[in-house]
Write an enzyme that holds these catalytic residues in place. Structure first.
Site, PDB file in Angstrom:
ATOM      1  N   ARG A  81       0.839  -1.208   0.000  1.00  0.00           N
ATOM      2  CA  ARG A  81       0.000   0.000   0.000  1.00  0.00           C
ATOM      3  C   ARG A  81       0.870   1.252   0.000  1.00  0.00           C
ATOM      4  O   ARG A  81       0.496   2.296  -0.534  1.00  0.00           O
ATOM      5  CB  ARG A  81      -0.941   0.006   1.213  1.00  0.00           C
ATOM      6  CG  ARG A  81      -1.743   1.308   1.336  1.00  0.00           C
ATOM      7  CD  ARG A  81      -2.907   1.170   2.292  1.00  0.00           C
ATOM      8  NE  ARG A  81      -2.542   0.591   3.568  1.00  0.00           N
ATOM      9  CZ  ARG A  81      -1.959   1.245   4.570  1.00  0.00           C
ATOM     10  NH1 ARG A  81      -1.638   2.534   4.435  1.00  0.00           N
ATOM     11  NH2 ARG A  81      -1.678   0.645   5.705  1.00  0.00           N
ATOM     12  N   TYR A 120     -15.297  16.363 -17.034  1.00  0.00           N
ATOM     13  CA  TYR A 120     -15.819  14.997 -17.040  1.00  0.00           C
ATOM     14  C   TYR A 120     -16.898  14.876 -15.966  1.00  0.00           C
ATOM     15  O   TYR A 120     -16.736  15.371 -14.843  1.00  0.00           O
ATOM     16  CB  TYR A 120     -14.669  14.020 -16.797  1.00  0.00           C
ATOM     17  CG  TYR A 120     -15.106  12.626 -16.453  1.00  0.00           C
ATOM     18  CD1 TYR A 120     -15.929  11.898 -17.325  1.00  0.00           C
ATOM     19  CD2 TYR A 120     -14.714  12.039 -15.261  1.00  0.00           C
ATOM     20  CE1 TYR A 120     -16.351  10.618 -17.001  1.00  0.00           C
ATOM     21  CE2 TYR A 120     -15.118  10.754 -14.935  1.00  0.00           C
ATOM     22  CZ  TYR A 120     -15.942  10.058 -15.804  1.00  0.00           C
ATOM     23  OH  TYR A 120     -16.357   8.792 -15.474  1.00  0.00           O
ATOM     24  N   ASP A 170      -5.830  18.663 -15.337  1.00  0.00           N
ATOM     25  CA  ASP A 170      -6.104  17.316 -15.832  1.00  0.00           C
ATOM     26  C   ASP A 170      -5.558  17.234 -17.253  1.00  0.00           C
ATOM     27  O   ASP A 170      -6.059  17.880 -18.159  1.00  0.00           O
ATOM     28  CB  ASP A 170      -7.608  17.048 -15.808  1.00  0.00           C
ATOM     29  CG  ASP A 170      -7.946  15.595 -16.130  1.00  0.00           C
ATOM     30  OD1 ASP A 170      -7.238  14.998 -16.959  1.00  0.00           O
ATOM     31  OD2 ASP A 170      -8.932  15.073 -15.580  1.00  0.00           O
ATOM     32  N   LYS A 212      -6.918   5.876 -19.933  1.00  0.00           N
ATOM     33  CA  LYS A 212      -7.118   6.376 -21.286  1.00  0.00           C
ATOM     34  C   LYS A 212      -5.835   6.234 -22.111  1.00  0.00           C
ATOM     35  O   LYS A 212      -5.384   5.145 -22.377  1.00  0.00           O
ATOM     36  CB  LYS A 212      -7.615   7.821 -21.214  1.00  0.00           C
ATOM     37  CG  LYS A 212      -8.798   8.031 -20.250  1.00  0.00           C
ATOM     38  CD  LYS A 212      -9.970   7.116 -20.523  1.00  0.00           C
ATOM     39  CE  LYS A 212     -11.235   7.530 -19.784  1.00  0.00           C
ATOM     40  NZ  LYS A 212     -11.191   7.359 -18.337  1.00  0.00           N
TER      41      LYS A 212
END
Length: 378
Positions: free
Chosen positions: A46, A98, A170, A195
């Site tokens: 983690r 988005y 972004d 993406k």
């Protein structure tokens, strides 16, 4: 090293002792300590993992940041970045985002006490007018999803610096191959790695990249605390995708330019939204801050009937809710990516019942145009 070489060799010094070409998948949750109070370089996945560290170092090198953090999705990356702010912090954000980002800001962050103003961040004066004593950051997508608005990163960075704000960009649509926000003054860059970085529609991933060590330290604390880290095999898949990022981006961008012109010439298309048009409002800014226009196009068909006909009849394009892969996809934002945006607001932005978004892939451009040609026939 040049960008294309960095995509393959940015972190070769972190490869394993056996001399593997590909980074090994270290499928381990925990690691043995060297001695009492002396942990190994890795202690618990983690916190960090060898496979993930290699990918993060590569992303950091491509963006030119101090450190990158790989998340289980783009939304988990953005959600973690937003934990840098505590109430009554105020954020100025692009009004064309988005739908998932809007849902996070309005449905989760606002409920936790943050406040937001949504504005066309291409209008720098309007951004400046919204700054108040609680403002802590500017958040923008450029180009934006799905209206392809282009914001001037350098101009926003000057505003942010003058008012001691963070500028978060972004960079999903253009990737660091075409656009490097840190070079223009951004503080944090986020990506949906699902993406273009992954590029093959086979993995969910997200990234947050910090420009400075101080910001990296804050993000590292949040990262290990919330734990939305990217699994080792998913890291392997994204790294594999990055190796061909420049080739894919150049091919799909060239395809998109041809398809955008074809769409614009049609009488049954009301409007085409594509940042590569010389008369696009953000074209000059795009030429200054980016080296390509990417593979995203939106357009408004003459009717909902035509839009639905296209979605039902495409054969090479695929009707699916994503973008950035090698396959060309077509999306109905009203029912998919922006379904949670209130209808009145959605319509005001131009996201109508005949509005479609296209993610152009690497197929032959003529085949893609032929596919659209037959799909347009009612």
């Amino acid at each position: 090293m040049k960008f294309e070489t960095l995509c393959l060799h940015a972190d070769d010094n972190k490869k394993d002792e056996w001399g593997t070409i590909n980074t090994p998948v270290c499928q381990a949750a925990t690691f043995v300590h060297k001695d009492v109070g002396v942990p190994s370089e890795y202690s618990y996945s983690r916190l960090s993992n060898p496979t993930r560290a290699h990918l993060e170092n590569t992303i950091s090198a491509l963006e030119g940041g101090a450190a990158a953090f790989a998340f289980s999705s783009g939304m988990s990356a953005i959600a973690t970045v937003m934990k840098l702010f505590t109430p009554p912090a105020h954020i100025i954000a692009s009004d064309d985002l988005y739908g998932g980002t809007l849902r996070l800001f309005r449905g989760v962050n606002a409920a936790e006490g943050l406040s937001f103003d949504f504005v066309d961040t291409a209008d720098v004066e309007r951004v400046k007018s919204l700054i108040n004593k609680d403002t802590k950051a500017i958040f923008c997508e450029t180009p934006s999803n799905p209206m392809m608005q282009v914001s001037d990163i350098a101009a926003l960075a000057r505003v942010a610096k003058a008012h001691n704000l963070l500028l978060i960009v972004d960079n999903t649509f253009l990737t660091p191959y075409y656009q490097k926000p840190f070079a223009f003054g951004a503080d944090i860059v986020v990506h949906s790695g699902t993406k273009y970085l992954g590029g093959h529609n086979d993995v969910l991933a997200g990234f947050a990249v910090a420009r400075t060590e101080a910001l990296a330290e804050k993000l590292a604390y949040l990262y290990k605390t919330f734990g939305a880290c990217l699994a080792p095999f998913d890291c392997f898949l994204v790294e594999r995708g990055i190796k061909t990022l420049p080739i894919r981006m150049d091919r799909l961008s060239a395809n998109a330019a041809k398809i955008a012109e074809w769409l614009r010439a049609r009488k049954d298309v009301k409007k085409v939204y594509y940042a590569g048009f010389s008369d696009h409002a953000g074209y000059v800014v795009s030429k200054r801050q980016a080296t390509g226009f990417g593979g995203m196009i939106s357009f408004e068909a003459e009717s909902r009937a035509l839009a639905e006909n296209i979605l039902r009849k495409v054969k090479v394009f695929q009707y699916a809710e994503s973008l950035g892969g090698v396959e060309s996809l077509i999306t109905f934002p009203m029912l998919q990516t922006h379904a949670d945006v209130p209808e009145k607001e959605r319509l005001a932005r131009g996201i109508t019942d005949s509005f479609l978004r296209v993610s152009v892939g690497i197929e032959n451009a003529d085949d893609l145009i032929d596919d659209l040609e037959q799909a347009f026939k009612l």
